[in-house]
Design a protein around this motif. Structure first.
Motif, short mmCIF file in Angstrom:
data_model
loop_
_atom_site.label_atom_id
_atom_site.label_comp_id
_atom_site.label_asym_id
_atom_site.label_seq_id
_atom_site.Cartn_x
_atom_site.Cartn_y
_atom_site.Cartn_z
N GLU A 851 0.84 -1.20 0.00
CA GLU A 851 0.00 0.00 0.00
C GLU A 851 0.87 1.25 0.00
O GLU A 851 0.62 2.19 -0.75
CB GLU A 851 -0.92 -0.02 1.23
N THR A 855 1.18 3.84 -3.13
CA THR A 855 0.86 5.27 -2.97
C THR A 855 1.99 6.14 -3.46
O THR A 855 1.77 7.14 -4.17
CB THR A 855 0.55 5.57 -1.49
N SER A 859 1.82 8.39 -6.90
CA SER A 859 1.99 9.83 -6.71
C SER A 859 3.08 10.38 -7.60
O SER A 859 2.94 11.46 -8.20
CB SER A 859 2.31 10.13 -5.23
N LEU A 901 -6.49 6.53 -6.51
CA LEU A 901 -5.73 6.79 -5.28
C LEU A 901 -6.62 7.36 -4.18
O LEU A 901 -6.58 6.93 -3.02
CB LEU A 901 -4.58 7.76 -5.59
N GLN A 904 -9.20 4.64 -2.84
CA GLN A 904 -8.63 3.68 -1.90
C GLN A 904 -8.20 4.34 -0.59
O GLN A 904 -8.23 3.71 0.47
CB GLN A 904 -7.42 2.97 -2.55
N LYS A 905 -7.85 5.60 -0.65
CA LYS A 905 -7.46 6.32 0.57
C LYS A 905 -8.65 6.52 1.49
O LYS A 905 -8.53 6.43 2.72
CB LYS A 905 -6.87 7.69 0.18
#
Length: 1114
Positions: A851, A855, A859, A901, A904-905
């Protein structure tokens, strides 16, 4: 009918054909409910003879739940008309029964005089093993009416454009049709007919859209019976009714509509069938003689709740059988409709109807006015046309029609009240003396209607508002109660009482509101007519209650001896021998409420208050409708608590326990004693449940397999009942959102480093109201997997033990890729949990290291995608290359990765919002597909460039225009997503807010992506070989070697830009190294695009230098 072949009135030549294949004994279960029978019927199966089965037919067949069969052999022709018992199968072979008449006819067919089974959902079956060819000329309804009553010239026109198939949802409910009137559909004066194919729900001005399941007849067919199907979320024919249809000269059709028995539902009109109306319409030309002055022929409506200062009572005038003229009264005084907008939630209803215009003068005669329905911020959200007239004596009369919307009612203006100065003449011309209802009625001597009798499942849906009834109690006079009657009395659930005093003899026929107790004293209501008769009794014109289970009550305190000669019709009252009173004790109905503050701003305390109210319920039995309401409040509180306490798992456990306990308590109130057996199902948003009960006279040796939400349970309830004096009940519940409260991480094992994944929905099983709940043998659960299983993972059958998942008493029997069978020696709350090693990945569930890595990489990719777009924007005027594909590829990847993103955050906040989750899944589907289409376009353009390598600078822009590329790049994915939604509307919104795995819906993404990747790989290989031949011709000096290395590097990076590394996704399962490679290459597509088309691009480099030199001079 030919008099030489049959005697007048012979049902063998005077019947209605029922060609409804869903009645076949091989057909599955739907929600058909047989009602509104009138006359004789012949069963057909696609035009062939068929008859009722003569042996027990399994329930859940014949397009219904309770299957009716003929308990005895069919007659011979010589037997004439005979009576037979028709039995309804619902666990036992004859749980319900009615008496019908049957006759054998020449030509090897039978006719039946069907009657209402008086229970839903139930229907008469047709035995497929008895099919024979038709060898007689069918004569259907040939003697039903003289020529002057031909429905082609005796109908009511429905010119309601909102019924059109292109109209949007308006909340219309067609529950006012009673199956006694013919209708012709029009569209702004033009002919239109019902659609013959499945309709999208939320159209035709309603929610459930009814369409004709079969072709329209020809004129030579006469009157036929067709199935009208109601389309809703679960399918094209989730609801259905039988209607009659006839084709008429001049290319139009008439329909005998019946109530769909569900709200909100309406019959549709197909805009593709519009034709000019070229015939003179003859609509209800015989309704009234011209000499009948409505000022002296009307019905009074003395209903104080219609007053403009009256509060909301959920009254619906769409349920009233409006027929003729009406005079408004207020406690015996004149009152009229308001002439200005009325606030909604007044006049005993929600949508308040007022008169949009002034009342007429006497000299104006009969005029037509628009009646407007006020709702929220719109004074005329709905409207109908009504006729009205001013009468001598300072009063008005109105020809009310159905508002065609629920919940709505006509208002009475309290500022217009005046004394009555004329002698009221109510319905003075409605019938000659021979039709006097005091001497022309049907007696209802049914003691179970008494207010002292407990509840059961009687349903008064057989009344049609066309006949009068007199209530008796074991031969003595009795009347309806005039005060609120407790629910679950009178042999039913919702108890109907008379909201107002009974009339005097001098009052004649009056209209009263009959209220049904369900949560409140007037949870449901209908309008009925009442008359006082000599010798101290009353007669009632009952209408269908359209609410099951509901019935009219009889007040035990009103019993008086019969002192007249009872004159009743020969009609037999419904058979109620199976009714079982439940309780005669009086329970105070629970009043569960949510404060306005909690509705506006939900807190944890709001949930606790709701759970305390439910805990304090003392009633042992509650109506199903009330239980569903309370369960909905619990489930809504669960969703709100998931948002409020998302960061506090321990509190969520406490609230999860509360949801389980309160749900089980409410479900236990659905269990009632029975002699045989019964089953009921409830499906709510977040919960599915099934209750099955058996009694001492149950004939089955084992109960059917229980099933909720793709999970099945096998339990030996028969043996358990033998340990409980012959009676026992089981409740089986499935929670679609409980795993977010009772998380799989609460499964404590010796190896706490494993990652736990919930593999099934959470289910509960209890034995409510069973004194000895010990199991006689283990219970088996077959659970469907909601995630793909990891070959290296370990599956465990677990149950919830206060604060954690445990395995005591549960073990795994067998498993495959889609299902697992668990066996437990006790009942509780169960689930299936898989343990896997860290750094493993199931679908989108990325564990801590992955994870964090994902991320960071995504990013970084987003940063370089943004830099690429910025560079192309700055340099756009100086570039000769066509960068349209790259720009749009960057936009699609940027939006897809950014939405992914963020989703899922904040997945824990989004999951409870199912609609938002589904929308995000659809948007992600679109942008990822769009990105792959742009990769394909880039590959094709790159191939063309390499083929024309020597002309690359002059021809690049001439391949395809940017507008054409934009259309290709976005229309293709839009079409794929649109088709996917149309084929499987519920396919979006999985646990991870992505595409669901059910019905292989994932192929709506994997299929197009696989095709594009295959094409791109082929193009990439061809490009590589072409460049190899070009490079081979270059000189081997240092500059050329350096240039060759640069080209080789670009080729390798270009493979990532074209999406080739996505192929690794087919091989990553169970391989952490491949997973990381896959994640790195595909998250950095933006980085690779920036390197190849910005950093290593000479045109961009020169332009950047030029811009950097120009900026200081600005």
């Amino acid at each position: 009918m030919n008099s030489s072949t049959a005697v007048a009135g012979d049902p063998c030549y005077n019947y209605t054909a029922l060609d409804q294949p869903w009645r076949a004994t091989t057909a599955g279960q739907w929600h058909n409910c047989d009602s509104n029978w009138n006359g004789w019927y012949r069963l057909l199966y696609y035009g062939m003879n068929i008859r009722m089965p003569e042996s027990c037919t399994n329930n859940g067949r014949c397009g219904t739940s309770i299957t009716f069969w003929l308990n005895g052999p069919h007659p011979q022709i010589s037997d004439g008309i005979i009576s037979r018992q028709a039995c309804g199968m619902n666990g036992g072979c004859c749980d319900y029964s009615v008496s019908i008449r049957v006759k054998a006819c020449p030509g090897n067919y039978y006719v039946y005089e069907f009657i209402d089974p008086n229970i839903c959902y139930a229907a008469y079956c047709a035995d497929v093993s008895t099919i024979t060819p038709v060898i007689d000329p069918m004569k259907v309804n040939s003697t039903t009416a003289p020529v002057t009553d031909d429905p082609c010239y005796n109908y009511t026109a429905l010119d309601q454009p909102w019924r059109s198939t292109n109209a949007t949802r308006l909340g219309v409910c067609d529950n006012y049709f009673n199956g006694n009137i013919w209708y012709r559909l029009l569209y702004h004066g033009m002919n239109i007919r019902m659609p013959e194919s499945c309709m999208t729900y939320y159209s035709c001005g309603t929610e459930v859209t009814f369409w004709l399941n079969g072709p329209h007849p020809q004129i030579s067919d006469g009157i036929i019976t067709r199935q009208a199907c109601g389309s809703w979320t679960s399918g094209c024919c989730q609801y259905s009714v039988s209607i009659q249809v006839k084709a008429c000269p001049q290319n139009y059709y008439v329909y005998k509509f019946v109530s769909p028995n569900v709200c909100f539902a309406g019959y549709c009109a197909d805009v593709n069938s519009i034709t000019p109306g070229n015939n003179p319409m003859k609509v209800n030309s015989t309704t009234a003689p011209a000499t009948s002055d409505p000022c002296f022929s009307y019905t009074t409506l003395d209903q104080p709740w219609r007053a403009t200062n009256g509060s909301q009572m959920s009254i619906c005038d769409d349920n009233f059988n409006w027929n003729g003229w009406y005079r408004l009264l207020y406690n015996g005084m004149n009152i009229r409709m308001p002439e200005s907008c009325i606030n909604y939630n007044r006049c005993g209803t929600f949508a308040t109807f007022w008169l949009n215009g002034s009342h007429p003068q006497i000299s104006d005669g009969i005029i037509t006015r628009q009646a407007c329905g006020s709702w929220i911020n719109n004074c005329c959200t709905w409207s109908v046309s009504i006729r009205l007239k001013a009468c001598k004596g300072n009063y008005y009369i109105y020809e009310f029609v159905k508002p065609n919307v629920c919940i709505a009612a006509y208002c009475a203006d309290v500022n217009s009240i005046t004394p009555v100065t004329d002698p009221l003449k109510v319905d003075s011309t409605t019938a000659p003396a021979t039709s006097e209802p005091c001497y022309n009625y049907t007696t209802l001597d049914q003691p179970w209607r008494a207010t002292t009798v407990g509840g059961s499942y009687v349903c008064d849906n057989s009344f049609n508002g066309k006949a009068w009834y007199r209530l008796l109690y074991n031969g003595m006079n009795i009347r309806m109660p005039e005060i609120c009657t407790n629910y679950y009395r009178c042999g039913t659930s919702d108890t109907f009482w008379l909201n107002g005093p009974h009339p005097q003899i001098s009052d004649g026929i009056v209209t009263r509101q009959a209220c049904g107790m369900n949560g409140g004293c007037c949870g449901w209501s209908v309008a009925i007519r009442v008359k006082a008769c000599p010798e101290n009794y009353y007669v009632y014109e009952f209408v269908s209650l359209n609410s099951c289970n509901a019935a009219y009550c009889a007040d035990m305190d009103s019993i008086t001896p019969v002192i007249d000669s009872v004159k009743m019709s020969s009609t037999t009252a419904p058979d109620v021998s199976t009714i079982q009173p439940i309780s005669t004790t009086t329970e105070v109905p629970p009043n569960i409420t949510m404060s306005a503050g909690c509705q506006a701003n939900f807190t944890s305390q709001c949930g606790a208050d709701l759970f305390n109210q439910i805990e304090n319920i003392t009633a042992q039995v509650l109506p199903q409708a009330m239980v569903e309401t309370f369960l909905g409040m619990v489930l809504n509180a669960q969703e709100q608590l998931l948002k409020v306490e998302a960061a506090n798992p321990e509190k969520l456990v406490s609230y999860g326990n509360a949801v389980l306990n309160k749900t089980e308590k409410l479900v236990s109130t659905l269990v009632t004693p029975t002699k045989t057996s019964y089953s009921l199902n409830i499906s709510l948003n977040g919960l599915e449940l099934q209750v099955f009960a058996v009694g001492p006279e149950a004939s089955m040796k084992e109960i059917p397999q229980l099933s909720v939400n793709s999970t099945q349970m096998e339990i030996d309830l028969i043996q358990i009942s033998e340990n409980n004096k012959g009676s026992a009940a089981v409740a089986f519940m499935s929670y679609s959102n409980m795993e977010n409260m009772l998380k799989p991480s609460f499964f404590k094992t010796t190896d706490n480093d494993t990652v736990k994944t919930m593999m099934s929905t959470v289910v509960s099983a209890t034995l409510p109201k069973t004194s000895d709940p010990r199991l006689t043998k283990p219970v088996n659960f077959t659970m469907k997997h909601i995630e793909e299983t990891d070959p290296n993972g370990t599956l465990s059958c677990v149950y919830w033990k206060n604060t954690e998942w445990a395995v005591d008493g549960c073990y795994l029997v067998e498993t495959n890729s889609t299902h697992t069978v668990c066996s437990c020696v006790h009942l509780s709350t169960f689930a299936l949990i898989m343990q896997t090693k860290p750094l493993a990945e199931t679908g989108f569930q990325i564990y801590p290291f992955m994870e964090m890595l994902g991320t960071v990489l995504v990013s970084v990719g987003l940063v370089f995608l943004s830099l690429t777009l910025l560079t192309f924007t700055v340099c756009r005027r100086h570039l000769r290359m066509n960068n349209t594909p790259r720009i749009n590829l960057c936009i699609s990847l940027l939006l897809a990765h950014l939405i992914f993103l963020l989703t899922q955050k904040f997945i824990h906040y989004i999951q409870p919002l199912e609609m938002l989750c589904a929308v995000l899944a659809g948007v992600l589907h679109f942008f990822f597909l769009s990105a792959f289409v742009w990769m394909l376009i880039e590959a094709v353009l790159l191939f063309i460039s390499v083929k024309n390598l020597t002309k690359i600078r002059s021809k690049q822009k001439e391949v395809l225009g940017w507008k054409c590329l934009i259309i290709i790049g976005y229309i293709i994915p839009l079409v794929v997503v649109g088709v996917s939604v149309g084929l499987f509307p519920g396919g979006y919104g999985s646990k991870e807010c992505w595409i669901k795995m059910e019905k292989d819906f994932i192929w709506s993404f994997v299929g197009p992506v696989s095709l594009i990747l295959a094409v791109n790989v082929i193009i990439f290989v061809i490009i590589t070989f072409n460049l190899r031949s070009v490079l081979a011709k270059l000189n081997n000096d240092n500059s050329h070697i350096k240039q060759t290395k640069k080209i080789v590097f670009k080729i390798l990076v270009q493979s990532a830009i074209l999406g080739c590394p996505w192929i690794l996704g087919f091989f990553t399962e169970g391989n952490p190294v491949l997973e990381m490679v896959f994640l790195f290459l595909n998250s950095q597509q933006g980085t690779f695009i920036f390197l190849v088309y910005c950093v290593l691009n000479q045109e961009v480099s020169h332009t950047t230098v030029l811009v950097s030199l120009t900026l200081p001079n600005i």
